[in-house]
Design a protein around this motif. Structure first.
Motif, mmCIF file in Angstrom:
data_model
loop_
_atom_site.group_PDB
_atom_site.id
_atom_site.type_symbol
_atom_site.label_atom_id
_atom_site.label_comp_id
_atom_site.label_asym_id
_atom_site.label_seq_id
_atom_site.Cartn_x
_atom_site.Cartn_y
_atom_site.Cartn_z
ATOM 1 N N GLY A 9 -18.036 -91.440 -53.257
ATOM 2 C CA GLY A 9 -17.247 -90.190 -52.450
ATOM 3 C C GLY A 9 -17.125 -90.708 -51.158
ATOM 4 O O GLY A 9 -17.980 -91.245 -50.376
ATOM 5 N N VAL A 10 -15.711 -90.804 -50.661
ATOM 6 C CA VAL A 10 -15.549 -91.390 -49.378
ATOM 7 C C VAL A 10 -14.849 -90.062 -48.508
ATOM 8 O O VAL A 10 -13.533 -89.697 -48.700
ATOM 9 N N SER A 11 -15.416 -89.738 -47.295
ATOM 10 C CA SER A 11 -14.745 -88.761 -46.510
ATOM 11 C C SER A 11 -13.854 -89.295 -45.584
ATOM 12 O O SER A 11 -12.859 -88.673 -45.001
ATOM 13 N N SER A 38 -19.598 -93.188 -45.382
ATOM 14 C CA SER A 38 -19.122 -93.402 -46.448
ATOM 15 C C SER A 38 -17.981 -94.811 -46.613
ATOM 16 O O SER A 38 -18.073 -95.501 -47.641
ATOM 17 N N ALA A 82 -13.192 -91.694 -54.309
ATOM 18 C CA ALA A 82 -12.813 -90.156 -54.350
ATOM 19 C C ALA A 82 -12.946 -89.597 -53.207
ATOM 20 O O ALA A 82 -13.797 -89.610 -52.584
ATOM 21 N N HIS A 83 -12.131 -88.874 -53.177
ATOM 22 C CA HIS A 83 -11.963 -88.034 -51.961
ATOM 23 C C HIS A 83 -11.550 -86.561 -52.120
ATOM 24 O O HIS A 83 -10.862 -86.359 -53.115
ATOM 25 N N CYS A 84 -12.169 -85.641 -51.439
ATOM 26 C CA CYS A 84 -12.041 -84.313 -51.615
ATOM 27 C C CYS A 84 -11.423 -83.619 -50.430
ATOM 28 O O CYS A 84 -12.016 -83.713 -49.319
ATOM 29 N N HIS A 143 -10.559 -80.493 -48.271
ATOM 30 C CA HIS A 143 -11.091 -79.039 -48.405
ATOM 31 C C HIS A 143 -9.953 -78.369 -47.506
ATOM 32 O O HIS A 143 -10.049 -77.100 -47.653
ATOM 33 N N ARG A 203 -19.211 -77.262 -49.925
ATOM 34 C CA ARG A 203 -20.056 -78.271 -50.526
ATOM 35 C C ARG A 203 -20.035 -78.284 -52.051
ATOM 36 O O ARG A 203 -20.028 -79.108 -52.921
ATOM 37 N N ARG A 239 -16.956 -79.400 -53.483
ATOM 38 C CA ARG A 239 -16.889 -80.805 -53.532
ATOM 39 C C ARG A 239 -17.502 -81.414 -54.401
ATOM 40 O O ARG A 239 -17.110 -82.386 -55.238
ATOM 41 N N TYR A 240 -18.941 -80.838 -54.580
ATOM 42 C CA TYR A 240 -19.380 -81.653 -55.941
ATOM 43 C C TYR A 240 -19.165 -81.285 -57.086
ATOM 44 O O TYR A 240 -19.223 -82.071 -58.016
ATOM 45 N N THR A 247 -23.076 -91.374 -52.859
ATOM 46 C CA THR A 247 -22.640 -90.929 -51.465
ATOM 47 C C THR A 247 -23.208 -91.718 -50.354
ATOM 48 O O THR A 247 -24.122 -92.411 -50.515
ATOM 49 N N GLY A 248 -22.711 -91.595 -49.131
ATOM 50 C CA GLY A 248 -23.154 -92.344 -48.061
ATOM 51 C C GLY A 248 -24.093 -91.416 -47.261
ATOM 52 O O GLY A 248 -24.108 -91.803 -45.997
ATOM 53 N N HIS A 249 -24.953 -90.810 -47.717
ATOM 54 C CA HIS A 249 -26.228 -90.116 -46.963
ATOM 55 C C HIS A 249 -26.911 -91.190 -46.393
ATOM 56 O O HIS A 249 -27.261 -91.930 -47.256
ATOM 57 N N ASP A 279 -29.043 -88.431 -42.037
ATOM 58 C CA ASP A 279 -28.924 -86.881 -42.733
ATOM 59 C C ASP A 279 -30.153 -86.540 -43.334
ATOM 60 O O ASP A 279 -30.454 -85.407 -43.360
HETATM 61 N N1 LIG Z 1 -14.384 -84.744 -48.371
HETATM 62 C C1 LIG Z 1 -15.103 -85.671 -48.848
HETATM 63 N N2 LIG Z 1 -14.530 -86.501 -49.987
HETATM 64 C C2 LIG Z 1 -15.430 -87.316 -50.683
HETATM 65 N N3 LIG Z 1 -16.668 -87.392 -50.396
HETATM 66 C C3 LIG Z 1 -17.388 -86.759 -49.358
HETATM 67 C C4 LIG Z 1 -16.777 -85.742 -48.701
HETATM 68 N N4 LIG Z 1 -17.287 -85.555 -47.606
HETATM 69 C C5 LIG Z 1 -18.543 -86.071 -47.628
HETATM 70 N N5 LIG Z 1 -18.430 -86.745 -48.867
HETATM 71 C C6 LIG Z 1 -19.902 -87.583 -49.321
HETATM 72 O O1 LIG Z 1 -20.948 -86.744 -49.021
HETATM 73 C C7 LIG Z 1 -21.631 -87.892 -47.955
HETATM 74 C C8 LIG Z 1 -22.289 -86.828 -47.210
HETATM 75 O O2 LIG Z 1 -21.519 -86.291 -46.366
HETATM 76 P P1 LIG Z 1 -21.894 -85.056 -45.443
HETATM 77 O O3 LIG Z 1 -23.119 -85.362 -44.550
HETATM 78 O O4 LIG Z 1 -20.839 -84.814 -44.433
HETATM 79 O O5 LIG Z 1 -22.035 -83.848 -46.206
HETATM 80 P P2 LIG Z 1 -23.071 -82.784 -46.550
HETATM 81 O O6 LIG Z 1 -22.131 -81.707 -46.639
HETATM 82 O O7 LIG Z 1 -24.091 -82.880 -45.405
HETATM 83 O O8 LIG Z 1 -23.599 -83.471 -47.801
HETATM 84 P P3 LIG Z 1 -24.820 -82.811 -48.427
HETATM 85 O O9 LIG Z 1 -24.850 -81.234 -48.162
HETATM 86 O O10 LIG Z 1 -24.883 -82.959 -49.890
HETATM 87 O O11 LIG Z 1 -26.087 -83.371 -47.709
HETATM 88 C C9 LIG Z 1 -20.755 -88.708 -47.366
HETATM 89 O O12 LIG Z 1 -21.218 -89.922 -47.076
HETATM 90 C C10 LIG Z 1 -19.614 -88.913 -48.781
HETATM 91 O O13 LIG Z 1 -20.076 -89.935 -49.382
#
Ligand SMILES: Nc1ncnc2c1ncn2[C@@H]1O[C@H](COP(=O)(O)OP(=O)(O)OP(=O)(O)O)[C@@H](O)[C@H]1O
Length: 333
Positions: A35-37, A42, A63-65, A67, A107, A110-111, A128-130, A134
């Motif tokens: 998942g790459v934002s 990410s 993969a990108h989402c 929103h 969220r 996205r999942y 994911t890149g948490h 985080d």
């Molecule tokens: N738009 C996106 N498309 C794809 N992957 C995403 C996107 N936004 C976030 N991610 C994935 O989720 C990870 C965490 O992102 P972010 O901290 O913004 O989300 P979060 O809403 O806090 O997530 P969570 O609620 O699951 O902790 C990113 O490192 C990435 O891997």
């Protein structure tokens, strides 16, 4: 690799160490949906997985989402696609078709999309890149909402998204400062998300104001300390949850009748309170439509002291519990 690529070396060594201690989270020959934002965490993750993945024979898909929340969201998606192409990694995209009205809804969407894309690409792992940063935010955020140990330990290395698909977070030991250093060293162009600076979002305020304040005035090593708390709580939670699950193996303690499932009241009473609460949550989770909360559990536990049928515990969705010796019965209309 240039000799002064200190963050790159650090992060590669870190990922190797994580995979040595938990090889099951990303096994050899696995297909990974990353998942790459477009942000630093990410993008760092995707590049790092590509660097380390050759010897483990991973097949990567980015993969990108989208929103559709920001005026630049399409440009953001195109940016990620361009990078994927440049790196020779497959790319897939989902774009929201209806308005997502809250962070929670976004969220959830996205999942769901990540799972759909993982299924389409035969990926058993969504990555994911948490980061450790985080993890700290999540723990503090949930602490202020009154979470128990489960909520405080909720950001973990791996969890199931479906029966076949796992969510993996291999950067949980890495700080945001380090992912930024890695991206600079690798000259990765990061997409700056303007909403990350918006203090109307409580998580941003935690990240930009509260955590720096706590680091300055209480503990400069706050991230390490809280990540450790989260790790300790996680192992406690795993143990307690498995102890609670063992309560259900014997049908003298539970009956899974469709309309009137029941728990043996005396057996439940014999358990320590920490297990009673988990047993009741696991039991109610099967039947309540909403997420079981603290009040639901306490209301159910009050029945441990009630006379036969003299008292009932009502729940949302026309469900109530009452005592029918030797059981506490859940009545589902
Ligand atoms: N738009 C996106 N498309 C794809 N992957 C995403 C996107 N936004 C976030 N991610 C994935 O989720 C990870 C965490 O992102 P972010 O901290 O913004 O989300 P979060 O809403 O806090 O997530 P969570 O609620 O699951 O902790 C990113 O490192 C990435 O891997």
């Amino acid at each position: 690799m240039k000799s002064n690529h200190r963050f790159t070396k650090l992060l590669r060594a870190n990922l190797n160490a994580v995979l040595r201690s938990q090889p099951e989270i990303l096994p050899k020959n696995a297909s990974l949906l990353v998942g790459v934002s477009g942000g630093q965490d990410s993008l760092c993750l995707a590049k790092l997985l590509q660097m380390q993945g050759t010897k483990l024979n991973w097949k990567l898909t980015i993969a990108h989402c989208d929103h559709q929340w920001r005026s630049d969201s399409r440009a953001n998606a195109e940016h990620v696609e361009r990078i994927a192409k440049e790196w020779g990694i497959a790319f897939c995209l989902r774009t929201a078709e209806s308005l997502l009205t809250s962070e929670a809804e976004a969220r959830q969407w996205r999942y769901a999309m990540l799972v759909e894309m993982a299924n389409n690409h035969n990926c058993a792992y969504v990555v994911t890149g948490h980061t450790r940063s985080d993890r700290v935010e999540t723990l503090l955020y949930n602490l202020m909402r009154g979470s128990g140990a489960d909520g405080l330990a909720s950001l973990t290395w791996m969890r199931s998204l479906t029966d076949e698909i796992k969510l993996v977070r291999p950067l949980l030991n890495v700080s945001r400062h380090e992912t930024l250093g890695f991206c600079h060293e690798q000259q990765i162009p990061i997409w700056e998300d303007s909403t990350n600076q918006n203090l109307d979002y409580r998580r941003n305020r935690l990240r930009l104001e509260t955590i720096p304040y706590l680091q300055e005035h209480f503990n400069p090593q706050l991230e390490m300390a809280i990540a450790q708390t989260s790790e300790l709580l996680h192992s406690d939670v795993i143990y307690l949850e498995s102890q609670a699950r063992s309560f259900f193996v014997d049908n003298m303690t539970v009956l899974w009748d469709d309309h009137a499932p029941r728990l043996n009241r005396q057996r439940l009473q014999e358990q320590p309170l920490a297990l009673q609460r988990r047993i009741v949550r696991q039991f109610l989770s099967r039947y309540l439509v909403h997420q079981v909360n603290f009040e639901d559990i306490e209301r159910f536990l009050d029945l441990l002291m009630a006379q036969n049928r003299s008292q009932s515990a009502p729940f949302k969705g026309n469900i109530s519990a009452f005592v029918e010796h030797p059981w506490i019965v859940l009545h589902i209309c």
